[in-house]
Design a protein around this motif. Structure first.
Motif, mmCIF file in Angstrom:
data_model
loop_
_atom_site.group_PDB
_atom_site.id
_atom_site.type_symbol
_atom_site.label_atom_id
_atom_site.label_comp_id
_atom_site.label_asym_id
_atom_site.label_seq_id
_atom_site.Cartn_x
_atom_site.Cartn_y
_atom_site.Cartn_z
ATOM 1 N N GLN A 80 10.273 -11.595 -8.695
ATOM 2 C CA GLN A 80 10.875 -11.146 -7.432
ATOM 3 C C GLN A 80 10.140 -11.773 -6.255
ATOM 4 O O GLN A 80 8.936 -11.636 -6.123
ATOM 5 C CB GLN A 80 10.785 -9.617 -7.337
ATOM 6 C CG GLN A 80 11.399 -9.029 -6.103
ATOM 7 C CD GLN A 80 12.914 -9.033 -6.164
ATOM 8 O OE1 GLN A 80 13.477 -8.819 -7.204
ATOM 9 N NE2 GLN A 80 13.548 -9.299 -5.041
ATOM 10 N N ARG A 140 14.716 5.414 -3.845
ATOM 11 C CA ARG A 140 14.981 4.022 -3.453
ATOM 12 C C ARG A 140 13.681 3.256 -3.207
ATOM 13 O O ARG A 140 13.584 2.079 -3.521
ATOM 14 C CB ARG A 140 15.884 3.998 -2.240
ATOM 15 C CG ARG A 140 17.255 4.535 -2.637
ATOM 16 C CD ARG A 140 18.246 4.505 -1.568
ATOM 17 N NE ARG A 140 19.471 5.147 -2.071
ATOM 18 C CZ ARG A 140 20.628 5.044 -1.493
ATOM 19 N NH1 ARG A 140 20.758 4.328 -0.412
ATOM 20 N NH2 ARG A 140 21.673 5.653 -1.993
ATOM 21 N N CYS A 197 16.515 -6.391 0.079
ATOM 22 C CA CYS A 197 16.872 -5.179 -0.672
ATOM 23 C C CYS A 197 16.460 -3.941 0.112
ATOM 24 O O CYS A 197 17.214 -2.981 0.238
ATOM 25 C CB CYS A 197 16.196 -5.211 -2.041
ATOM 26 S SG CYS A 197 16.406 -3.727 -3.024
ATOM 27 N N HIS A 198 15.236 -3.962 0.685
ATOM 28 C CA HIS A 198 14.692 -2.830 1.438
ATOM 29 C C HIS A 198 15.531 -2.575 2.695
ATOM 30 O O HIS A 198 15.922 -1.451 2.980
ATOM 31 C CB HIS A 198 13.235 -3.115 1.802
ATOM 32 C CG HIS A 198 12.569 -2.028 2.568
ATOM 33 N ND1 HIS A 198 12.365 -0.774 2.042
ATOM 34 C CD2 HIS A 198 12.073 -1.999 3.826
ATOM 35 C CE1 HIS A 198 11.769 -0.013 2.936
ATOM 36 N NE2 HIS A 198 11.580 -0.744 4.026
ATOM 37 N N LEU A 247 9.165 -5.140 -6.427
ATOM 38 C CA LEU A 247 8.098 -5.952 -5.852
ATOM 39 C C LEU A 247 7.009 -6.285 -6.873
ATOM 40 O O LEU A 247 6.315 -7.289 -6.735
ATOM 41 C CB LEU A 247 7.477 -5.239 -4.647
ATOM 42 C CG LEU A 247 8.302 -5.248 -3.378
ATOM 43 C CD1 LEU A 247 7.678 -4.316 -2.346
ATOM 44 C CD2 LEU A 247 8.431 -6.656 -2.824
ATOM 45 N N THR A 259 12.317 2.291 -6.565
ATOM 46 C CA THR A 259 13.047 1.131 -7.094
ATOM 47 C C THR A 259 12.553 -0.151 -6.436
ATOM 48 O O THR A 259 12.316 -1.164 -7.104
ATOM 49 C CB THR A 259 14.563 1.303 -6.861
ATOM 50 O OG1 THR A 259 14.986 2.501 -7.506
ATOM 51 C CG2 THR A 259 15.345 0.123 -7.394
ATOM 52 N N LEU A 260 12.387 -0.115 -5.117
ATOM 53 C CA LEU A 260 11.875 -1.278 -4.390
ATOM 54 C C LEU A 260 10.465 -1.619 -4.844
ATOM 55 O O LEU A 260 10.137 -2.786 -5.072
ATOM 56 C CB LEU A 260 11.891 -1.006 -2.891
ATOM 57 C CG LEU A 260 11.260 -2.090 -2.016
ATOM 58 C CD1 LEU A 260 12.042 -3.391 -2.122
ATOM 59 C CD2 LEU A 260 11.201 -1.617 -0.570
ATOM 60 N N SER A 261 9.617 -0.610 -4.998
ATOM 61 C CA SER A 261 8.240 -0.824 -5.430
ATOM 62 C C SER A 261 8.196 -1.503 -6.791
ATOM 63 O O SER A 261 7.424 -2.432 -7.019
ATOM 64 C CB SER A 261 7.499 0.514 -5.475
ATOM 65 O OG SER A 261 6.202 0.357 -5.972
ATOM 66 N N ALA A 295 13.125 -9.094 -1.841
ATOM 67 C CA ALA A 295 12.709 -7.687 -1.854
ATOM 68 C C ALA A 295 12.916 -7.056 -0.484
ATOM 69 O O ALA A 295 13.387 -5.925 -0.376
ATOM 70 C CB ALA A 295 11.248 -7.574 -2.277
ATOM 71 N N THR A 303 18.844 -1.117 1.757
ATOM 72 C CA THR A 303 18.711 0.272 1.322
ATOM 73 C C THR A 303 18.627 1.213 2.526
ATOM 74 O O THR A 303 19.296 2.233 2.571
ATOM 75 C CB THR A 303 17.453 0.438 0.440
ATOM 76 O OG1 THR A 303 17.615 -0.361 -0.725
ATOM 77 C CG2 THR A 303 17.237 1.877 0.041
#
Length: 161
Positions: free
Chosen positions: A93, A80, A101-102, A88, A83-85, A98, A105
């Motif tokens: 984005q 996860r 989303c983080h 970003l 995916t976030l990285s 972001a 998650t």
């Protein structure tokens, strides 16, 4: 000049993805890794005492419940984060989306752990893992017997523990 696909990746692309790929590789090759470590432990003619000791220590950790549990947990978390990285790094984005989303998650991950393992189950798993440890914790074993396996032990056996 032709660059390899590795060289074309930005340094930010490599960090989380690299950690995630390492964890996934260990999970995929878990049984093979066990076999290799056993081979090193048993090979008296081609390995040193120190190498066999290191392999034995690694083998012991890999057999523990805690190691396997944390390995699977890290796969989920690092997947996860990767995916976030990647999100970003996209120019479209924005930081607010972001971060949403983080937060989402992490909340989902915590909710999943809470729904799978209540406090009672976490205590049972934690106490049970002491049975597989090389360091024996008598207090934890006694607590495990008293709380979960009382009917399997006589009062005299519990006293001996």
């Amino acid at each position: 000049m032709i660059k390899s696909s590795w060289e074309m990746k930005r340094s930010g692309d490599m960090r989380w993805g690299s950690h995630y790929n390492s964890v996934c590789s260990l999970l995929n090759m878990f049984s093979v890794t066990h076999v290799v470590l056993e081979g090193i432990i048993e090979d008296l003619s081609h390995t040193t005492f120190a190498q066999r000791g290191d392999a034995d220590t690694a083998y012991g950790y890999m057999k523990s419940f805690e190691f396997v549990f944390i390995l699977h947990l890290m796969k989920e978390i690092l997947g996860r984060i990767d995916t976030l990285s990647q999100a970003l790094q996209k120019k479209t984005q924005d930081i607010h989306n972001a971060m949403e989303c983080h937060t989402s998650t992490l909340d989902k991950q915590l909710h999943e752990l809470d729904s799978r393992f209540n406090d009672h189950m976490m205590e049972l798993l934690s106490l049970s893992s002491s049975l597989a440890s090389k360091k024996i914790n008598v207090d934890e074993i006694c607590l495990l017997v008293e709380k979960y396996y009382l009917e399997y032990f006589t009062e005299l056996e519990r006293t001996h523990l």
